[in-house]
Design a protein around this motif. Structure first.
Motif, PDB file in Angstrom:
ATOM      1  N   TRP A  40       0.747  -0.789   0.310  1.00 50.36           N
ATOM      2  CA  TRP A  40       0.001  -0.319   0.118  1.00 50.36           C
ATOM      3  C   TRP A  40       0.865   1.638   0.043  1.00 50.36           C
ATOM      4  CZ3 TRP A  40      -1.309   4.257   2.691  1.00 50.36           C
ATOM      5  CH2 TRP A  40      -2.331   5.398   2.550  1.00 50.36           C
ATOM      6  N   PRO A  41       0.642   2.427  -1.017  1.00 45.87           N
ATOM      7  CA  PRO A  41      -0.780   2.401  -1.587  1.00 45.87           C
ATOM      8  C   PRO A  41      -0.907   2.110  -3.135  1.00 45.87           C
ATOM      9  CG  PRO A  41       0.421   4.630  -1.052  1.00 45.87           C
ATOM     10  CD  PRO A  41       1.149   3.268  -0.561  1.00 45.87           C
ATOM     11  N   PHE A  42      -0.025   2.359  -2.686  1.00 44.57           N
ATOM     12  CA  PHE A  42       0.137   1.913  -5.103  1.00 44.57           C
ATOM     13  C   PHE A  42       0.610   0.601  -5.451  1.00 44.57           C
ATOM     14  CE2 PHE A  42       1.799   6.331  -4.521  1.00 44.57           C
ATOM     15  CZ  PHE A  42       1.157   6.940  -5.147  1.00 44.57           C
ATOM     16  N   TYR A 101      -5.416   6.222  -6.436  1.00 39.26           N
ATOM     17  CA  TYR A 101      -3.927   7.109  -5.925  1.00 39.26           C
ATOM     18  C   TYR A 101      -3.565   8.051  -7.201  1.00 39.26           C
ATOM     19  CZ  TYR A 101      -5.639   4.275  -1.954  1.00 39.26           C
ATOM     20  OH  TYR A 101      -6.209   3.773  -0.954  1.00 39.26           O
ATOM     21  N   LEU A 129      -3.072  11.881  -7.579  1.00 35.36           N
ATOM     22  CA  LEU A 129      -1.835  13.345  -7.614  1.00 35.36           C
ATOM     23  C   LEU A 129      -2.187  14.147  -8.386  1.00 35.36           C
ATOM     24  CD1 LEU A 129       0.877  10.404  -6.592  1.00 35.36           C
ATOM     25  CD2 LEU A 129       0.321  11.765  -5.183  1.00 35.36           C
ATOM     26  N   PHE A 131       0.068  17.163  -9.014  1.00 34.50           N
ATOM     27  CA  PHE A 131       1.730  16.477  -8.530  1.00 34.50           C
ATOM     28  C   PHE A 131       2.652  16.210  -9.833  1.00 34.50           C
ATOM     29  CE2 PHE A 131       0.064  16.677  -4.498  1.00 34.50           C
ATOM     30  CZ  PHE A 131       0.956  16.636  -3.488  1.00 34.50           C
ATOM     31  N   LEU A 140       9.941  16.613  -9.403  1.00 31.10           N
ATOM     32  CA  LEU A 140      10.182  16.217  -8.175  1.00 31.10           C
ATOM     33  C   LEU A 140       9.016  14.895  -7.763  1.00 31.10           C
ATOM     34  CD1 LEU A 140      11.067  19.390  -6.517  1.00 31.10           C
ATOM     35  CD2 LEU A 140      12.601  17.902  -7.307  1.00 31.10           C
ATOM     36  N   THR A 141       7.908  15.440  -8.469  1.00 30.98           N
ATOM     37  CA  THR A 141       7.216  13.937  -7.914  1.00 30.98           C
ATOM     38  C   THR A 141       7.973  12.593  -8.526  1.00 30.98           C
ATOM     39  OG1 THR A 141       4.816  15.000  -8.522  1.00 30.98           O
ATOM     40  CG2 THR A 141       4.828  12.903  -8.484  1.00 30.98           C
ATOM     41  N   LYS A 165      10.923  12.197  -8.938  1.00 30.27           N
ATOM     42  CA  LYS A 165      11.661  11.268  -7.978  1.00 30.27           C
ATOM     43  C   LYS A 165      11.229  10.735  -6.738  1.00 30.27           C
ATOM     44  CE  LYS A 165      15.750  14.866  -9.965  1.00 30.27           C
ATOM     45  NZ  LYS A 165      16.435  15.007  -9.547  1.00 30.27           N
ATOM     46  N   ILE A 166      10.328  11.078  -5.937  1.00 27.48           N
ATOM     47  CA  ILE A 166       9.486  10.214  -5.331  1.00 27.48           C
ATOM     48  C   ILE A 166       8.921   9.262  -5.769  1.00 27.48           C
ATOM     49  CG2 ILE A 166       7.956  10.496  -2.960  1.00 27.48           C
ATOM     50  CD1 ILE A 166       8.745  13.628  -3.382  1.00 27.48           C
ATOM     51  N   LEU A 167       8.056   8.883  -6.951  1.00 26.56           N
ATOM     52  CA  LEU A 167       7.602   7.675  -6.602  1.00 26.56           C
ATOM     53  C   LEU A 167       8.859   6.517  -7.578  1.00 26.56           C
ATOM     54  CD1 LEU A 167       4.322   8.912  -8.456  1.00 26.56           C
ATOM     55  CD2 LEU A 167       4.431   7.991  -6.578  1.00 26.56           C
ATOM     56  N   LYS A 170      11.734   6.253  -6.673  1.00 32.59           N
ATOM     57  CA  LYS A 170      11.630   5.495  -4.616  1.00 32.59           C
ATOM     58  C   LYS A 170      11.164   4.147  -4.663  1.00 32.59           C
ATOM     59  CE  LYS A 170      14.971   8.236  -1.783  1.00 32.59           C
ATOM     60  NZ  LYS A 170      14.841   8.899  -0.800  1.00 32.59           N
ATOM     61  N   GLU A 171      10.325   5.253  -4.520  1.00 31.54           N
ATOM     62  CA  GLU A 171       8.824   4.297  -4.063  1.00 31.54           C
ATOM     63  C   GLU A 171       8.551   3.362  -5.053  1.00 31.54           C
ATOM     64  OE1 GLU A 171       7.299   4.433  -1.316  1.00 31.54           O
ATOM     65  OE2 GLU A 171       5.163   3.240  -1.278  1.00 31.54           O
ATOM     66  N   PHE A 206       6.550  11.255  -0.028  1.00 35.05           N
ATOM     67  CA  PHE A 206       5.941  12.537  -0.048  1.00 35.05           C
ATOM     68  C   PHE A 206       6.172  13.903   1.513  1.00 35.05           C
ATOM     69  CE2 PHE A 206       4.462  10.941  -3.967  1.00 35.05           C
ATOM     70  CZ  PHE A 206       4.935  11.502  -5.090  1.00 35.05           C
ATOM     71  N   LEU A 237       8.313  20.152  -1.233  1.00 37.62           N
ATOM     72  CA  LEU A 237       8.380  20.131  -2.731  1.00 37.62           C
ATOM     73  C   LEU A 237       6.777  19.746  -2.310  1.00 37.62           C
ATOM     74  CD1 LEU A 237       7.695  19.085  -5.600  1.00 37.62           C
ATOM     75  CD2 LEU A 237       7.775  16.527  -4.661  1.00 37.62           C
ATOM     76  N   ILE A 268       3.203  22.012  -3.311  1.00 35.06           N
ATOM     77  CA  ILE A 268       2.037  21.604  -4.285  1.00 35.06           C
ATOM     78  C   ILE A 268       0.772  21.982  -3.629  1.00 35.06           C
ATOM     79  CG2 ILE A 268       1.720  19.855  -5.224  1.00 35.06           C
ATOM     80  CD1 ILE A 268       4.410  19.024  -6.493  1.00 35.06           C
TER      81      ILE A 268
END
Lengths: 376, 376
Positions: free
Chosen positions: A156-158, A239, A243, A248, A267-268, A270-272, A274-275, B248, B267, B271
């Motif tokens: 979770w979540p994606f 989800y 965003l 996002f 930037l989103t 880069k975060i995703l 990683k996730e 995030f 970031l 947003i």
């Protein structure tokens, strides 16, 4: 035994080089030395070479001595790389999946006496090939392809890990999706029309619009209904839309940090990334190609179903198997002299040739990538 | 008629200056000239002054000539500003809601012969005041406060607009939440224990843990059960958790672009600030304070309910009304000589005094901020 250069040592490029090295002399080229060393370590027979495909002269020198180029660079580099290969008069199998229209290079390929087989992965790839084959055998009224690469373990979540470049995953979520309905081209936002579907061995998945039809919009324009949808575990899409709807995924350069400006999407991502990073973990590839129409005046419905898993023995991902082995099948098919036409060919054109079609399916079958066919 | 300086011309500071200017000489100070000009335009009687509270000497000079300071600076500036005011021997009403412990300035306030009434907004503020009052009248076994500021119009996905600084909203979503259960302090992640609750005039809302108890953990340590939860429209919390769980809200400086390093939280804040920006639109404040215990040996349960709306006539937000008018009530209560003790006092200590309590409720009532009391 031929001399093949593989451009791109990503997950798929690496798996392809290893597959081909059993029968051919293989050089694997990439800008990333670590990726090269990783593959060399796994398969000693492969020769590795540092190469920046952005440097056209270097690229053309590097490929000059080979019988065939197998191109698996990131999508955003794909078109220019393919063009440079064709200009260097080298035959090429390409799975770079660039956003530009590959058929725009058709005349250039003919002028240079080159065969370029493009988009020959799993999807695009096998769905096109199947469509091209069935189009020879029946009058098709509708084509639908549902496809996704998914992790075995859902977090979770994606509930998602990216089995190929996360940039291309986000591209699927942002680029408007095109499909054909009653002969008309329809454009809808990506992530629209979510529906739930059942898959043996997995359970319920959600399917949503993504822009996956590519070349068949042109090459199969006589088919009145064509759609491609992406598959995810249920909930993912909602989800992602959270965003997207809250900004996002905006590409506007609206964020300023210490005088540097960037976009939320940059930037989103880069975060995703990683996730969604796919570690050394099990994943699977699921695809259903559904073709309906008439044969000899009777209704016919053909379904090709694929469910493939990560290979624990070789630690090769399912996505690499399904995508890469389709391309290496095409490599061998081409080297066997089974496809002699010059120009640019997406797989639906290759699929017209029954021998080529059967060769690719058999090649995949030998590697455990099995398409189950249902007719009714 | 006293001389009051209001520090901070944000939404609440501005509303307070306008309220006080009807009876007192009011100077409004802020670093932001636009905010000052906006308030001056709405209420000519207010004198405006550009001031950077970070410059201690300038701050202490600016307040030297006033009977009372009303401090409404952003939370992260609050503690140092309050300390500077106390050191300058100025009596002060404070609603800066800083994260530090205000009671740590109690001795300093006594040494400087100063009265500092802190956290005197709606929540923290009125909930503390009510608790302090009821604590004089009954033996309390449990205290619960549910509170939220919400937009009238719900926009998917977050159904939310920030009626105060969005930095402080995100702080509510990231700082671990403390509550007291059977006499033990419990720490849980923010956004945990989501429950659905019904509110007259609104419908169903969701309540989740947030770190809102503040001073009463110390001052009311004899009460075995105390909790504060934040209210949002249903669904908000799940989507915030999607962001939180997928990285995030990470404060790690893990994002690099063009040589600049920043955190996902930085970031995300930018947003969400855009997405949650409260325009000139209607919003509301909802609060339920629930106190249970015994009076004269019998079970007693007292509920205070607040539902306040944006004031269309003055274009003053409900959050500014509920927060600001509680503080201006305290200003007038203090100036009337009703509270003479020296030191730092959160509202639960003020609430001990029945006259002070009644004065504040009456002051709010006159401005249409009405608490409905139910006893059973």
């Amino acid at each position: 035994m031929s001399k093949i250069i593989v451009l791109g040592a990503g997950m798929v490029g690496s798996a392809m080089a290893m597959d081909l090295a059993d029968q051919h002399t293989v050089v694997l080229a990439d800008i990333n030395k670590e990726r090269l060393a990783y593959t060399k370590h796994k398969k000693e027979a492969i020769t590795i070479q540092v190469l920046d495909v952005n440097k056209k002269k270097e690229l053309q020198d590097a490929i000059s001595d080979f019988d065939l180029v197998l191109c698996a660079v990131p999508g955003f580099l794909g078109y220019e790389t393919l063009k440079a290969i064709i200009e260097a008069k080298k035959n090429v199998i390409d799975i770079s999946f660039f956003p530009e229209d590959s058929l725009s290079l058709h005349e250039l390929a003919i002028e240079n006496n080159v065969t370029a087989i493009v988009d020959i992965g799993v999807a695009p790839g096998m769905d096109n090939l199947i469509l091209g084959r069935l189009n020879e055998e029946m009058t098709i009224s509708s084509f639908a392809c549902y496809v996704g690469g998914l992790p075995k373990i859902k977090k979770w979540p994606f509930n998602y890990k990216a089995p190929f470049s996360p940039v291309d995953v986000i591209e699927e979520y942002t680029r408007p999706a095109r499909y054909v309905e009653n002969g008309n081209l329809v454009v809808k936002p990506a992530l629209s029309d979510v529906e739930l579907m059942e898959f043996d061995g997995i359970g319920t998945l959600e399917a949503f619009n993504s822009d996956g039809l590519r070349s068949i919009i042109q090459t199969m324009s006589h088919i009145p209904n064509m759609i491609e949808k992406t598959l995810r575990y249920p909930g993912h899409c909602e989800y992602i839309r959270v965003l997207k709807e809250s900004g996002f995924f905006s590409e506007e350069e609206s964020l300023t940090f210490n005088g540097i400006t960037t976009s939320p999407l940059a930037l989103t991502s880069k975060i995703l990334f990683k996730e969604w990073k796919l570690g050394d973990e099990e994943e699977l590839t699921v695809m259903r190609v559904l073709v309906e129409g008439k044969q000899n005046g009777k209704d016919k419905r053909v379904t090709y179903d694929l469910l493939d898993h990560y290979d624990k023995k070789t630690a090769i991902s399912s996505m690499s198997r399904c995508t890469g082995y389709t391309a290496t099948a095409a490599v061998n098919m081409y080297l066997n002299g089974m496809w002699k036409e010059k120009g640019v060919f997406p797989p639906e054109l290759i699929g017209k040739d029954k021998d080529c079609f059967n060769f690719i399916l058999e090649y995949l079958f030998q590697r455990g990538v099995v398409y189950a066919v249902t007719e009714n």
